[in-house]
Design a protein around this motif. Structure first.
Motif, mmCIF file in Angstrom:
data_model
loop_
_atom_site.group_PDB
_atom_site.id
_atom_site.type_symbol
_atom_site.label_atom_id
_atom_site.label_comp_id
_atom_site.label_asym_id
_atom_site.label_seq_id
_atom_site.Cartn_x
_atom_site.Cartn_y
_atom_site.Cartn_z
ATOM 1 N N MET A 21 -3.756 4.995 -20.172
ATOM 2 C CA MET A 21 -4.717 3.910 -19.973
ATOM 3 C C MET A 21 -5.571 3.635 -21.220
ATOM 4 S SD MET A 21 -7.364 3.397 -16.840
ATOM 5 C CE MET A 21 -8.728 4.394 -17.352
ATOM 6 N N SER A 22 -5.982 4.706 -21.912
ATOM 7 C CA SER A 22 -6.936 4.479 -23.007
ATOM 8 C C SER A 22 -6.286 4.045 -24.319
ATOM 9 C CB SER A 22 -7.802 5.732 -23.224
ATOM 10 O OG SER A 22 -6.984 6.848 -23.460
ATOM 11 N N TYR A 29 -11.705 0.976 -21.660
ATOM 12 C CA TYR A 29 -11.457 1.417 -23.038
ATOM 13 C C TYR A 29 -11.155 0.237 -23.955
ATOM 14 C CZ TYR A 29 -11.051 6.036 -20.931
ATOM 15 O OH TYR A 29 -11.312 7.196 -20.245
ATOM 16 N N ASP A 53 2.383 9.146 -18.017
ATOM 17 C CA ASP A 53 2.024 8.281 -16.891
ATOM 18 C C ASP A 53 1.540 6.924 -17.395
ATOM 19 O OD1 ASP A 53 1.205 8.018 -13.908
ATOM 20 O OD2 ASP A 53 -0.621 7.451 -14.984
ATOM 21 N N LYS A 84 3.786 2.864 -11.863
ATOM 22 C CA LYS A 84 3.184 2.519 -10.571
ATOM 23 C C LYS A 84 3.444 1.066 -10.221
ATOM 24 C CE LYS A 84 -0.635 5.533 -11.913
ATOM 25 N NZ LYS A 84 -0.834 5.265 -13.339
ATOM 26 N N HIS A 117 0.180 2.365 -6.598
ATOM 27 C CA HIS A 117 -1.044 2.603 -7.370
ATOM 28 C C HIS A 117 -2.292 2.682 -6.476
ATOM 29 C CE1 HIS A 117 -2.940 1.788 -11.590
ATOM 30 N NE2 HIS A 117 -3.662 2.642 -10.912
ATOM 31 N N GLN A 167 -1.804 10.803 -6.892
ATOM 32 C CA GLN A 167 -2.582 10.777 -8.140
ATOM 33 C C GLN A 167 -3.996 10.304 -7.815
ATOM 34 O OE1 GLN A 167 -2.588 8.277 -12.307
ATOM 35 N NE2 GLN A 167 -0.615 8.996 -11.605
ATOM 36 N N SER A 196 -8.824 11.069 -14.640
ATOM 37 C CA SER A 196 -10.199 11.247 -15.131
ATOM 38 C C SER A 196 -10.633 12.716 -15.112
ATOM 39 C CB SER A 196 -11.181 10.408 -14.313
ATOM 40 O OG SER A 196 -10.845 9.047 -14.374
ATOM 41 N N PRO A 197 -9.797 13.632 -15.610
ATOM 42 C CA PRO A 197 -10.114 15.063 -15.496
ATOM 43 C C PRO A 197 -11.369 15.473 -16.249
ATOM 44 C CG PRO A 197 -8.295 14.732 -17.020
ATOM 45 C CD PRO A 197 -8.537 13.412 -16.363
ATOM 46 N N ALA A 199 -13.845 13.270 -16.638
ATOM 47 C CA ALA A 199 -14.817 12.244 -16.238
ATOM 48 C C ALA A 199 -15.098 11.264 -17.377
ATOM 49 C CB ALA A 199 -16.092 12.893 -15.713
ATOM 50 N N GLN A 200 -14.005 10.784 -17.953
ATOM 51 C CA GLN A 200 -14.065 9.790 -19.028
ATOM 52 C C GLN A 200 -14.985 10.212 -20.166
ATOM 53 O OE1 GLN A 200 -14.657 6.105 -16.770
ATOM 54 N NE2 GLN A 200 -12.430 5.984 -16.519
ATOM 55 N N ALA A 204 -16.497 16.341 -21.574
ATOM 56 C CA ALA A 204 -16.149 16.830 -22.919
ATOM 57 C C ALA A 204 -17.438 16.976 -23.729
ATOM 58 C CB ALA A 204 -15.192 15.868 -23.603
ATOM 59 N N VAL A 278 -4.564 13.596 -18.901
ATOM 60 C CA VAL A 278 -5.666 13.403 -19.837
ATOM 61 C C VAL A 278 -5.428 12.137 -20.630
ATOM 62 C CG1 VAL A 278 -7.174 14.562 -21.469
ATOM 63 C CG2 VAL A 278 -5.639 15.893 -20.103
ATOM 64 N N GLY A 279 -6.435 11.316 -20.659
ATOM 65 C CA GLY A 279 -6.343 10.099 -21.447
ATOM 66 C C GLY A 279 -6.837 10.416 -22.840
ATOM 67 N N ALA A 280 -6.031 10.199 -23.828
ATOM 68 C CA ALA A 280 -6.495 10.442 -25.196
ATOM 69 C C ALA A 280 -5.748 9.503 -26.112
ATOM 70 C CB ALA A 280 -6.253 11.887 -25.589
ATOM 71 N N ASN A 289 -6.189 18.803 -26.148
ATOM 72 C CA ASN A 289 -6.071 18.799 -24.690
ATOM 73 C C ASN A 289 -4.813 19.525 -24.228
ATOM 74 O OD1 ASN A 289 -8.459 17.405 -24.493
ATOM 75 N ND2 ASN A 289 -7.489 15.401 -24.472
HETATM 76 N N1 LIG Z 1 -4.153 6.210 -10.716
HETATM 77 C C1 LIG Z 1 -5.273 5.633 -11.056
HETATM 78 O O1 LIG Z 1 -5.820 4.804 -10.311
HETATM 79 C C2 LIG Z 1 -5.890 5.971 -12.381
HETATM 80 C C3 LIG Z 1 -7.201 5.568 -12.672
HETATM 81 C C4 LIG Z 1 -7.757 5.943 -13.899
HETATM 82 C C5 LIG Z 1 -6.995 6.683 -14.804
HETATM 83 N N2 LIG Z 1 -5.683 7.030 -14.509
HETATM 84 C C6 LIG Z 1 -4.848 7.802 -15.487
HETATM 85 O O2 LIG Z 1 -5.499 8.986 -15.876
HETATM 86 C C7 LIG Z 1 -5.633 9.035 -17.305
HETATM 87 C C8 LIG Z 1 -6.907 9.745 -17.673
HETATM 88 O O3 LIG Z 1 -8.037 9.176 -17.033
HETATM 89 P P1 LIG Z 1 -9.335 8.595 -17.779
HETATM 90 O O4 LIG Z 1 -8.980 7.912 -19.029
HETATM 91 O O5 LIG Z 1 -10.071 7.875 -16.731
HETATM 92 O O6 LIG Z 1 -10.245 9.842 -18.088
HETATM 93 P P2 LIG Z 1 -10.339 11.155 -18.901
HETATM 94 O O7 LIG Z 1 -9.057 11.751 -19.285
HETATM 95 O O8 LIG Z 1 -11.270 11.968 -18.086
HETATM 96 O O9 LIG Z 1 -11.130 10.661 -20.204
HETATM 97 C C9 LIG Z 1 -10.463 10.082 -21.282
HETATM 98 C C10 LIG Z 1 -11.447 9.875 -22.454
HETATM 99 O O10 LIG Z 1 -12.155 11.069 -22.718
HETATM 100 C C11 LIG Z 1 -12.271 11.269 -24.110
HETATM 101 N N3 LIG Z 1 -11.580 12.524 -24.514
HETATM 102 C C12 LIG Z 1 -10.317 12.894 -24.207
HETATM 103 N N4 LIG Z 1 -10.073 14.112 -24.708
HETATM 104 C C13 LIG Z 1 -11.212 14.496 -25.348
HETATM 105 C C14 LIG Z 1 -11.584 15.673 -26.047
HETATM 106 N N5 LIG Z 1 -10.748 16.707 -26.200
HETATM 107 N N6 LIG Z 1 -12.825 15.725 -26.554
HETATM 108 C C15 LIG Z 1 -13.680 14.702 -26.392
HETATM 109 N N7 LIG Z 1 -13.389 13.574 -25.736
HETATM 110 C C16 LIG Z 1 -12.162 13.480 -25.216
HETATM 111 C C17 LIG Z 1 -11.648 10.113 -24.791
HETATM 112 O O11 LIG Z 1 -12.698 9.216 -25.068
HETATM 113 P P3 LIG Z 1 -12.781 8.431 -26.481
HETATM 114 O O12 LIG Z 1 -11.681 7.428 -26.369
HETATM 115 O O13 LIG Z 1 -14.147 7.859 -26.470
HETATM 116 O O14 LIG Z 1 -12.585 9.436 -27.529
HETATM 117 C C18 LIG Z 1 -10.702 9.572 -23.731
HETATM 118 O O15 LIG Z 1 -10.452 8.211 -23.876
HETATM 119 C C19 LIG Z 1 -5.533 7.567 -17.743
HETATM 120 O O16 LIG Z 1 -5.083 7.421 -19.049
HETATM 121 C C20 LIG Z 1 -4.559 7.015 -16.739
HETATM 122 O O17 LIG Z 1 -3.231 7.264 -17.166
HETATM 123 C C21 LIG Z 1 -5.164 6.710 -13.310
#
Ligand SMILES: NC(=O)c1ccc[n+]([C@@H]2O[C@H](COP(=O)([O-])OP(=O)(O)OC[C@H]3O[C@@H](n4cnc5c(N)ncnc54)[C@H](OP(=O)(O)O)[C@@H]3O)[C@@H](O)[C@H]2O)c1
Length: 330
Positions: A21-22, A29, A53, A84, A117, A167, A196-197, A199-200, A204, A278-280, A289
């Motif tokens: 996603m990111s 994002y 994913d 999805k 989804h 998911q 969102s493991p 929490a965005q 971290a 993990v979104g990165a 990660n």
């Molecule tokens: N099924 C659904 O409805 C649904 C909904 C939401 C997400 N998702 C999936 O889940 C994935 C992850 O979720 P998410 O993006 O919401 O949240 P996340 O993984 O909790 O947070 C991602 C953000 O955290 C920061 N980050 C990641 N690793 C880091 C690290 N080691 N140190 C510091 N900051 C770090 C980055 O921010 P910066 O970009 O600012 O560096 C990254 O963009 C998505 O990519 C998507 O594939 C699914």
């Protein structure tokens, strides 16, 4: 990297999965250049991540396209791709049409895990799932899963066919799945894919107080409904959440790991959790990660993390929709 079978699918997935996603611009994002996104995907593969994913909703198909390009040239068959479907009514016809479009964007002719989804409750879920089963019997999909299914929708769907995964948003600050859905998933040997493991970024340690969090990342029910992009009507629990974050930081410092690693390690120790998405978007983050899969916490540390975040869990309650009071998850 560690690997685990996803439900009884026969798919051995890495416990850290790449969330796409990111990497593209969307309401949360700002996205990154395609070359950086592709580098992040290749870095993930080199670090042992075999589970990628995506969804048509991430940048209107853009994330699928970038993932497809990154996997071209021999990687596609070596990895497990989860995608999805998310149309307004999820009809049988939608399944056929959307699946074909997704394959085109991903530049593939099969998808390993195809997930609903969001539940829509427009046509009976049986219609959607039977059409998805057709994709499995014709060899175009290897296994079926859902996303954002709460106890009611999940029980109904499991009455139609078997599903290998759900998911959902799950992290130390969003523990709603523990109220009911985990038990159902355990009973049916389903794997949880946690989104969102961290929490965005909150877990971290990216922000030291609620005011530092930009509006586009302050949309969840943790934050007050007065935040400009909030879509809920709750007071939030910013004080309790940042107290909990400080507690997580203290545990991380004591065990000599980063906050993100500790938060991911806690998730990987929870029942039903198969992989953490993990979104990165930066190759460096991906590497860090991926290494979190090897971090082991003692039972005492795990219990302490659970107790540090208990008050946030109780305030946010069993609503698994992290964004809305009128839950779309039932
Ligand atoms: N099924 C659904 O409805 C649904 C909904 C939401 C997400 N998702 C999936 O889940 C994935 C992850 O979720 P998410 O993006 O919401 O949240 P996340 O993984 O909790 O947070 C991602 C953000 O955290 C920061 N980050 C990641 N690793 C880091 C690290 N080691 N140190 C510091 N900051 C770090 C980055 O921010 P910066 O970009 O600012 O560096 C990254 O963009 C998505 O990519 C998507 O594939 C699914």
């Amino acid at each position: 990297m560690q690997y685990m079978e996803l439900g009884d699918s026969g798919l051995k997935v890495s416990r850290i999965a790449f969330g796409s996603m990111s990497i593209v611009a969307n309401p949360t994002y700002s996205g990154v250049e395609e070359t950086q996104a592709i580098e992040a995907i290749h870095t993930a593969y080199d670090a042992g991540i075999n589970f990628f994913d995506t969804a048509p909703g991430y940048g209107n198909g853009a994330a699928e396209v970038v993932l497809g390009r990154a996997l071209a040239g021999g990687l596609r068959e070596k990895v497990i791709v989860a995608d999805k479907i998310n149309t307004p009514s999820l009809t049988a016809q939608d399944v056929e049409t959307e699946f074909a479009l997704a394959c085109e964007r991903l530049n593939t002719d099969y998808i390993d895990l195809y997930q609903i989804h969001w539940p829509k409750n427009v046509v009976p879920v049986e219609e959607t799932l039977r059409a998805m089963e057709n994709l499995v019997t014709s060899g175009r999909v290897r296994s079926l899963g859902v996303s954002n299914f709460g106890p009611v929708d999940l029980t109904e769907a499991l009455g139609v066919c078997s599903l290998v995964s759900n998911q959902i948003a799950y992290n130390l600050l969003n523990r709603a799945p523990e109220f009911e859905v985990v038990e159902i998933m355990l009973k049916h040997n389903m794997g949880m894919l946690c989104y969102s493991p961290i929490a965005q970024g909150l877990l971290a340690g990216k922000f030291s107080n609620a005011d530092e969090v930009p509006d586009e990342r302050a949309r969840t029910r943790i934050f007050a409904s007065t935040r400009p992009q909030a879509r809920h009507s709750e007071p939030g629990c910013e004080t309790e959440a940042f107290e909990a974050i400080a507690g997580v930081r203290a545990v991380a410092e004591r065990v000599g790991q980063s906050m993100a690693d500790v938060s991911i390690a806690w998730l990987l120790a929870q029942p039903t959790v198969t992989s953490v998405l993990v979104g990165a978007s930066m190759p460096e983050q991906v590497k860090r990660n991926a290494a979190a899969a090897d971090v082991k916490l003692s039972q005492q540390d795990l219990d302490e993390l659970s107790s540090i975040t208990e008050s946030v869990k109780q305030i946010l309650g069993p609503n698994m929709d992290v964004w809305q009071t009128e839950s779309r998850i039932r």
